[in-house]
Design a protein around this motif. Structure first.
Motif, PDB file in Angstrom:
ATOM      1  N   MET A   1       0.847  -1.180   0.000  1.00  0.00           N
ATOM      2  CA  MET A   1       0.000   0.000   0.000  1.00  0.00           C
ATOM      3  C   MET A   1       0.887   1.235   0.000  1.00  0.00           C
ATOM      4  N   GLY A   2       0.495   2.231  -0.766  1.00  0.00           N
ATOM      5  CA  GLY A   2       1.246   3.475  -0.810  1.00  0.00           C
ATOM      6  C   GLY A   2       0.678   4.476   0.165  1.00  0.00           C
ATOM      7  N   SER A   3       1.374   5.580   0.325  1.00  0.00           N
ATOM      8  CA  SER A   3       0.901   6.595   1.255  1.00  0.00           C
ATOM      9  C   SER A   3       0.102   7.690   0.550  1.00  0.00           C
ATOM     10  N   LYS A   4      -0.125   7.534  -0.766  1.00  0.00           N
ATOM     11  CA  LYS A   4      -0.910   8.514  -1.515  1.00  0.00           C
ATOM     12  C   LYS A   4      -2.364   8.045  -1.572  1.00  0.00           C
ATOM     13  N   ILE A   5      -3.274   8.967  -1.237  1.00  0.00           N
ATOM     14  CA  ILE A   5      -4.684   8.639  -1.076  1.00  0.00           C
ATOM     15  C   ILE A   5      -5.520   9.474  -2.042  1.00  0.00           C
ATOM     16  N   TYR A   6      -6.502   8.819  -2.672  1.00  0.00           N
ATOM     17  CA  TYR A   6      -7.497   9.505  -3.493  1.00  0.00           C
ATOM     18  C   TYR A   6      -8.665   9.889  -2.592  1.00  0.00           C
ATOM     19  N   VAL A   7      -9.162  11.113  -2.745  1.00  0.00           N
ATOM     20  CA  VAL A   7     -10.305  11.585  -1.964  1.00  0.00           C
ATOM     21  C   VAL A   7     -11.339  12.133  -2.943  1.00  0.00           C
ATOM     22  N   GLY A   8     -12.465  11.422  -3.073  1.00  0.00           N
ATOM     23  CA  GLY A   8     -13.550  11.862  -3.952  1.00  0.00           C
ATOM     24  C   GLY A   8     -14.730  12.352  -3.124  1.00  0.00           C
ATOM     25  N   GLY A   9     -15.648  13.038  -3.785  1.00  0.00           N
ATOM     26  CA  GLY A   9     -16.838  13.538  -3.112  1.00  0.00           C
ATOM     27  C   GLY A   9     -16.602  14.785  -2.284  1.00  0.00           C
ATOM     28  N   LEU A  10     -15.525  15.504  -2.578  1.00  0.00           N
ATOM     29  CA  LEU A  10     -15.227  16.728  -1.830  1.00  0.00           C
ATOM     30  C   LEU A  10     -16.246  17.820  -2.164  1.00  0.00           C
ATOM     31  N   GLU A  78      -6.864   4.099  -1.617  1.00  0.00           N
ATOM     32  CA  GLU A  78      -5.493   4.213  -2.104  1.00  0.00           C
ATOM     33  C   GLU A  78      -5.510   4.742  -3.528  1.00  0.00           C
ATOM     34  N   ALA A  79      -4.670   5.726  -3.793  1.00  0.00           N
ATOM     35  CA  ALA A  79      -4.580   6.290  -5.138  1.00  0.00           C
ATOM     36  C   ALA A  79      -3.921   5.286  -6.063  1.00  0.00           C
ATOM     37  N   ARG A  80      -4.476   5.178  -7.245  1.00  0.00           N
ATOM     38  CA  ARG A  80      -3.888   4.309  -8.266  1.00  0.00           C
ATOM     39  C   ARG A  80      -3.131   5.186  -9.253  1.00  0.00           C
ATOM     40  N   PRO A  81      -2.062   4.665  -9.849  1.00  0.00           N
ATOM     41  CA  PRO A  81      -1.324   5.469 -10.833  1.00  0.00           C
ATOM     42  C   PRO A  81      -2.240   5.857 -11.986  1.00  0.00           C
ATOM     43  N   GLN A  82      -2.043   7.066 -12.511  1.00  0.00           N
ATOM     44  CA  GLN A  82      -2.859   7.534 -13.626  1.00  0.00           C
ATOM     45  C   GLN A  82      -2.576   6.689 -14.847  1.00  0.00           C
ATOM     46  N   GLU A  83      -3.666   6.231 -15.482  1.00  0.00           N
ATOM     47  CA  GLU A  83      -3.510   5.432 -16.694  1.00  0.00           C
ATOM     48  C   GLU A  83      -3.397   6.363 -17.889  1.00  0.00           C
ATOM     49  N   PRO A  84      -2.609   5.968 -18.885  1.00  0.00           N
ATOM     50  CA  PRO A  84      -2.499   6.821 -20.068  1.00  0.00           C
ATOM     51  C   PRO A  84      -3.867   6.959 -20.743  1.00  0.00           C
ATOM     52  N   ARG A  85      -4.151   8.149 -21.207  1.00  0.00           N
ATOM     53  CA  ARG A  85      -5.436   8.380 -21.862  1.00  0.00           C
ATOM     54  C   ARG A  85      -5.421   7.817 -23.263  1.00  0.00           C
ATOM     55  N   ALA A  86      -6.539   7.247 -23.660  1.00  0.00           N
ATOM     56  CA  ALA A  86      -6.673   6.724 -25.017  1.00  0.00           C
ATOM     57  C   ALA A  86      -6.811   7.893 -25.977  1.00  0.00           C
ATOM     58  N   GLY A  87      -6.088   7.830 -27.071  1.00  0.00           N
ATOM     59  CA  GLY A  87      -6.178   8.884 -28.068  1.00  0.00           C
ATOM     60  C   GLY A  87      -7.551   8.864 -28.718  1.00  0.00           C
ATOM     61  N   GLY A  88      -8.173   9.998 -28.805  1.00  0.00           N
ATOM     62  CA  GLY A  88      -9.513  10.052 -29.353  1.00  0.00           C
ATOM     63  C   GLY A  88      -9.547  10.629 -30.744  1.00  0.00           C
ATOM     64  N   GLY A  89      -8.955   9.995 -31.694  1.00  0.00           N
ATOM     65  CA  GLY A  89      -9.136  10.417 -33.071  1.00  0.00           C
ATOM     66  C   GLY A  89      -8.075  11.334 -33.617  1.00  0.00           C
ATOM     67  N   GLY A  90      -6.983  10.842 -33.922  1.00  0.00           N
ATOM     68  CA  GLY A  90      -6.024  11.485 -34.765  1.00  0.00           C
ATOM     69  C   GLY A  90      -5.188  12.595 -34.216  1.00  0.00           C
TER      70      GLY A  90
END
Length: 110
Positions: A1-10, A78-90
């Motif tokens: 487990m990492g020490s970086k935390i995601y906080v949603g619903g702020l 626990e925060a998950r590493p950011q996934e690369p964004r899918a390219g949306g069209g060219g």
């Protein structure tokens, strides 16, 4: 487990200081960041907190997941590493229509 935390619903009115103060009740806070819209500067309703240790992060997750802040229910995990964004069209320029064609860069006339 990492020490970086995601906080949603702020709450959209929450400040980074308020977020830091909330998590400081459960251990040392290395950083607290609320994510904002890059155009308007308004809060997007989520952020990240980095705790001083993994055990403090786990204690904060256990204590604060499902807690209420400013009338909203927090999602804390626990925060998950950011996934690369899918390219949306060219990417870049290009696409359909409007381009130059033919010799000399002039459009063909119909």
């Amino acid at each position: 487990m990492g020490s970086k935390i995601y906080v949603g619903g702020l709450p959209y009115s929450a400040t980074e200081q308020q977020l830091s103060d909330l998590f400081a009740q459960h251990g040392g806070v290395a950083s607290a960041r609320i994510i904002t819209d890059k155009f308007t500067g308004q809060s997007r309703g989520f952020g990240f907190v980095e705790m001083s240790s993994d055990s403090e992060a786990q204690a904060a997750i256990t204590a604060l997941n499902g807690a209420e802040m400013g009338g909203r229910t927090l999602t804390v995990n626990e925060a998950r590493p950011q996934e690369p964004r899918a390219g949306g069209g060219g990417g870049g320029r290009g696409g359909f229509g409007g381009g130059r064609s033919g010799a000399g860069g002039k459009r063909d006339r119909w």
